[in-house]
Design a protein around this motif. Structure first.
Motif, PDB file in Angstrom:
ATOM      1  N   THR A 122       0.720  -1.099  -0.104  1.00  0.00           N
ATOM      2  CA  THR A 122      -0.002  -0.143   0.045  1.00  0.00           C
ATOM      3  C   THR A 122       0.918   1.207  -0.073  1.00  0.00           C
ATOM      4  O   THR A 122       0.363   2.183  -0.681  1.00  0.00           O
ATOM      5  CB  THR A 122      -0.848   0.054   1.167  1.00  0.00           C
ATOM      6  N   SER A 123       1.997   1.106   1.000  1.00  0.00           N
ATOM      7  CA  SER A 123       2.992   2.370   0.887  1.00  0.00           C
ATOM      8  C   SER A 123       3.574   2.554  -0.535  1.00  0.00           C
ATOM      9  O   SER A 123       3.951   3.646  -1.023  1.00  0.00           O
ATOM     10  CB  SER A 123       4.187   2.180   1.872  1.00  0.00           C
ATOM     11  N   ILE A 124       3.619   1.670  -1.339  1.00  0.00           N
ATOM     12  CA  ILE A 124       4.265   1.767  -2.567  1.00  0.00           C
ATOM     13  C   ILE A 124       3.432   2.925  -3.453  1.00  0.00           C
ATOM     14  O   ILE A 124       4.005   3.486  -4.313  1.00  0.00           O
ATOM     15  CB  ILE A 124       4.507   0.491  -3.332  1.00  0.00           C
ATOM     16  N   ILE A 125       2.026   2.487  -3.265  1.00  0.00           N
ATOM     17  CA  ILE A 125       1.192   3.315  -4.141  1.00  0.00           C
ATOM     18  C   ILE A 125       1.325   4.712  -3.809  1.00  0.00           C
ATOM     19  O   ILE A 125       1.595   5.732  -4.554  1.00  0.00           O
ATOM     20  CB  ILE A 125      -0.253   2.816  -3.969  1.00  0.00           C
ATOM     21  N   GLY A 126       1.159   4.991  -2.432  1.00  0.00           N
ATOM     22  CA  GLY A 126       1.494   6.577  -1.986  1.00  0.00           C
ATOM     23  C   GLY A 126       3.038   6.858  -2.518  1.00  0.00           C
ATOM     24  O   GLY A 126       2.781   8.173  -2.617  1.00  0.00           O
ATOM     25  N   ALA A 127       3.714   6.146  -2.345  1.00  0.00           N
ATOM     26  CA  ALA A 127       5.316   6.962  -2.480  1.00  0.00           C
ATOM     27  C   ALA A 127       5.395   6.917  -4.024  1.00  0.00           C
ATOM     28  O   ALA A 127       5.990   8.191  -4.526  1.00  0.00           O
ATOM     29  CB  ALA A 127       6.285   5.773  -2.403  1.00  0.00           C
ATOM     30  N   PHE A 128       4.593   6.341  -4.908  1.00  0.00           N
ATOM     31  CA  PHE A 128       4.987   6.485  -6.335  1.00  0.00           C
ATOM     32  C   PHE A 128       4.103   7.725  -6.615  1.00  0.00           C
ATOM     33  O   PHE A 128       4.290   8.682  -7.378  1.00  0.00           O
ATOM     34  CB  PHE A 128       3.986   5.349  -7.207  1.00  0.00           C
ATOM     35  N   GLN A 129       3.012   8.303  -6.004  1.00  0.00           N
ATOM     36  CA  GLN A 129       2.222   9.148  -6.039  1.00  0.00           C
ATOM     37  C   GLN A 129       2.916  10.495  -5.584  1.00  0.00           C
ATOM     38  O   GLN A 129       3.099  11.578  -6.387  1.00  0.00           O
ATOM     39  CB  GLN A 129       0.981   9.367  -5.357  1.00  0.00           C
ATOM     40  N   ASN A 130       3.990  10.352  -4.729  1.00  0.00           N
ATOM     41  CA  ASN A 130       4.669  11.357  -4.095  1.00  0.00           C
ATOM     42  C   ASN A 130       5.910  11.713  -5.095  1.00  0.00           C
ATOM     43  O   ASN A 130       6.272  12.581  -5.285  1.00  0.00           O
ATOM     44  CB  ASN A 130       5.104  11.079  -2.699  1.00  0.00           C
ATOM     45  N   PHE A 131       6.323  10.675  -5.571  1.00  0.00           N
ATOM     46  CA  PHE A 131       7.371  10.694  -6.526  1.00  0.00           C
ATOM     47  C   PHE A 131       7.148  11.409  -7.935  1.00  0.00           C
ATOM     48  O   PHE A 131       7.921  12.524  -8.263  1.00  0.00           O
ATOM     49  CB  PHE A 131       7.857   9.003  -7.083  1.00  0.00           C
ATOM     50  N   ARG A 132       5.798  11.047  -8.327  1.00  0.00           N
ATOM     51  CA  ARG A 132       5.389  11.880  -9.380  1.00  0.00           C
ATOM     52  C   ARG A 132       5.374  13.570  -9.072  1.00  0.00           C
ATOM     53  O   ARG A 132       5.678  14.213 -10.050  1.00  0.00           O
ATOM     54  CB  ARG A 132       3.977  11.515  -9.932  1.00  0.00           C
ATOM     55  N   LYS A 133       5.459  13.784  -7.764  1.00  0.00           N
ATOM     56  CA  LYS A 133       5.202  15.413  -7.567  1.00  0.00           C
ATOM     57  C   LYS A 133       6.445  15.770  -6.917  1.00  0.00           C
ATOM     58  O   LYS A 133       6.972  16.985  -6.695  1.00  0.00           O
ATOM     59  CB  LYS A 133       3.989  15.556  -6.289  1.00  0.00           C
ATOM     60  N   GLY A 134       7.525  14.918  -7.019  1.00  0.00           N
ATOM     61  CA  GLY A 134       8.940  15.298  -6.945  1.00  0.00           C
ATOM     62  C   GLY A 134       9.172  15.485  -5.267  1.00  0.00           C
ATOM     63  O   GLY A 134      10.181  16.546  -4.709  1.00  0.00           O
ATOM     64  N   LEU A 135       8.429  14.716  -4.429  1.00  0.00           N
ATOM     65  CA  LEU A 135       8.528  14.831  -3.021  1.00  0.00           C
ATOM     66  C   LEU A 135       9.144  13.666  -2.184  1.00  0.00           C
ATOM     67  O   LEU A 135       8.978  13.362  -1.175  1.00  0.00           O
ATOM     68  CB  LEU A 135       7.058  14.859  -2.498  1.00  0.00           C
ATOM     69  N   ILE A 136      10.382  13.148  -3.086  1.00  0.00           N
ATOM     70  CA  ILE A 136      10.907  12.057  -2.336  1.00  0.00           C
ATOM     71  C   ILE A 136      12.434  12.378  -2.559  1.00  0.00           C
ATOM     72  O   ILE A 136      12.987  12.745  -3.404  1.00  0.00           O
ATOM     73  CB  ILE A 136      10.723  10.531  -2.761  1.00  0.00           C
ATOM     74  N   ASP A 137      13.181  12.248  -1.287  1.00  0.00           N
ATOM     75  CA  ASP A 137      14.573  12.621  -1.180  1.00  0.00           C
ATOM     76  C   ASP A 137      15.318  11.335  -1.265  1.00  0.00           C
ATOM     77  O   ASP A 137      15.328  10.677  -0.027  1.00  0.00           O
ATOM     78  CB  ASP A 137      14.796  13.496   0.080  1.00  0.00           C
ATOM     79  N   PHE A 138      15.718  10.701  -2.157  1.00  0.00           N
ATOM     80  CA  PHE A 138      16.275   9.282  -2.357  1.00  0.00           C
ATOM     81  C   PHE A 138      17.793   9.076  -1.700  1.00  0.00           C
ATOM     82  O   PHE A 138      17.736   8.213  -0.899  1.00  0.00           O
ATOM     83  CB  PHE A 138      16.572   9.052  -3.726  1.00  0.00           C
ATOM     84  N   LYS A 139      18.435  10.407  -1.263  1.00  0.00           N
ATOM     85  CA  LYS A 139      19.558  10.168  -0.599  1.00  0.00           C
ATOM     86  C   LYS A 139      19.307   9.948   0.769  1.00  0.00           C
ATOM     87  O   LYS A 139      19.996   9.183   1.487  1.00  0.00           O
ATOM     88  CB  LYS A 139      20.401  11.756  -0.642  1.00  0.00           C
ATOM     89  N   THR A 140      18.377  10.717   1.488  1.00  0.00           N
ATOM     90  CA  THR A 140      18.063  10.562   2.775  1.00  0.00           C
ATOM     91  C   THR A 140      17.455   9.296   2.934  1.00  0.00           C
ATOM     92  O   THR A 140      17.554   8.606   3.979  1.00  0.00           O
ATOM     93  CB  THR A 140      16.827  11.609   3.108  1.00  0.00           C
ATOM     94  N   ALA A 141      16.475   8.626   1.953  1.00  0.00           N
ATOM     95  CA  ALA A 141      15.907   7.379   2.104  1.00  0.00           C
ATOM     96  C   ALA A 141      17.038   6.427   2.134  1.00  0.00           C
ATOM     97  O   ALA A 141      16.857   5.457   3.132  1.00  0.00           O
ATOM     98  CB  ALA A 141      14.951   7.380   0.754  1.00  0.00           C
ATOM     99  N   VAL A 142      18.038   6.424   1.393  1.00  0.00           N
ATOM    100  CA  VAL A 142      19.143   5.347   1.554  1.00  0.00           C
ATOM    101  C   VAL A 142      19.621   5.624   2.588  1.00  0.00           C
ATOM    102  O   VAL A 142      20.257   4.442   3.480  1.00  0.00           O
ATOM    103  CB  VAL A 142      20.134   5.465   0.189  1.00  0.00           C
ATOM    104  N   ILE A 143      20.099   6.597   3.126  1.00  0.00           N
ATOM    105  CA  ILE A 143      20.780   6.758   4.778  1.00  0.00           C
ATOM    106  C   ILE A 143      20.020   6.278   5.518  1.00  0.00           C
ATOM    107  O   ILE A 143      20.489   5.511   6.737  1.00  0.00           O
ATOM    108  CB  ILE A 143      21.067   8.167   4.780  1.00  0.00           C
ATOM    109  N   PHE A 144      18.659   6.665   5.868  1.00  0.00           N
ATOM    110  CA  PHE A 144      17.841   6.097   6.830  1.00  0.00           C
ATOM    111  C   PHE A 144      17.758   4.517   6.421  1.00  0.00           C
ATOM    112  O   PHE A 144      17.438   3.545   7.711  1.00  0.00           O
ATOM    113  CB  PHE A 144      16.593   6.818   6.739  1.00  0.00           C
TER     114      PHE A 144
END
Length: 268
Positions: A56-78
């Motif tokens: 379910t979170s994948i769906i939400g993450a994809f919607q935020n990715f389309r809006k440019g609202l994901i910081d991939f560097k921070t995601a990797v670090i965490f």
């Protein structure tokens, strides 16, 4: 399909709707629905919850990715220490929890009671976070340089990973404050990044379960499908309803659920 199953699938729909409406919190309902409505063993239910929350979170993450609202560097670090922690917790720690941890007079603290009580504590923390949180101005400059506090972010990742592995909740209410306070992310980017971390972390944790539990794939896919439909409805409805008010009221609902679990496991 009997009445109990129908109620369970309605609950799955509700999980998705809440995730879509407020960007989190839906996972905190998944385990109680699976345990108290559908009668699934708590340890298996936490594993199922990881799959439901992850997909379910994948769906939400994809919607935020389309809006440019994901910081991939921070995601990797965490996510890196969190992924390791949740996988090892599900693979090694959860199966080793003894059936009876200890006895207090005539009351036995079993592994199932331990899991549900820990889950109730997580729910209490989540409810307080949603009820008393004060929404500050989130319109921070998106391109502001981020000063990463690597050790604290890694430690937070490990803690959230272990908790996720034990209780099967995504831990968004822990991840988002960490991303805002430690990585200095604006709130909207923190929510989007959190959904990506939750999705990956939950699914990795579920992989650790595959060697220890027998999965009813027909049921799990059906339950998850209802949750996905729910998040689509929730995302649409979020445009019409105040998310701040919803989050606070859901916080009160979560608080009531936490006390119900404590009553059910200890006092009844």
């Amino acid at each position: 399909m009997d009445t109990i199953e129908i109620l369970g699938y309605i609950g799955a729909l509700l999980v998705g709707v809440i995730l879509g409406l407020i960007g989190g919190g839906g996972s905190i309902l998944t385990v109680p629905i699976l345990v108290y409505i559908l009668g699934i063993n708590p340890i298996i239910a936490t594993g199922y919850s990881l799959f439901v929350v992850g997909i379910t979170s994948i769906i939400g993450a994809f919607q935020n990715f389309r809006k440019g609202l994901i910081d991939f560097k921070t995601a990797v670090i965490f996510a890196t220490p969190a992924l390791i922690a949740v996988y090892l917790t599900r693979l090694f720690i959860v199966p080793k929890i003894p059936e009876v941890l200890f006895k207090v007079n005539n009351f036995e603290v079993t592994n199932n009671v331990f899991i549900m009580m820990l889950f109730a504590i997580i729910m209490l923390l989540a409810s307080f976070s949603m009820i008393i949180s004060k929404k500050k101005d989130v319109d921070i400059i998106e391109n502001k340089h981020i000063n990463y506090n690597y050790p604290l972010i890694a430690i937070e990742g490990i803690v959230v990973g272990v908790l996720t592995g034990l209780v099967g909740a995504g831990g968004g209410f822990l991840i988002i404050p960490a991303l805002v306070l430690l990585a200095k992310l604006p709130m909207k980017r923190a929510v989007g990044t959190s959904l990506l971390i939750i999705a990956i972390k939950s699914l990795i944790g579920f992989l650790g379960d595959l060697q220890n539990i027998t999965v009813d794939w027909s049921f799990l896919i059906t339950f998850t499908t209802f949750s996905i439909v729910g998040i689509i409805i929730g995302v649409y409805a979020s445009k019409l309803v105040s998310d701040k008010r919803l989050k606070k009221w859901f916080g009160y609902f979560t608080l009531i659920m936490a006390f119900y679990i404590i009553y059910k496991e200890v006092l009844s």
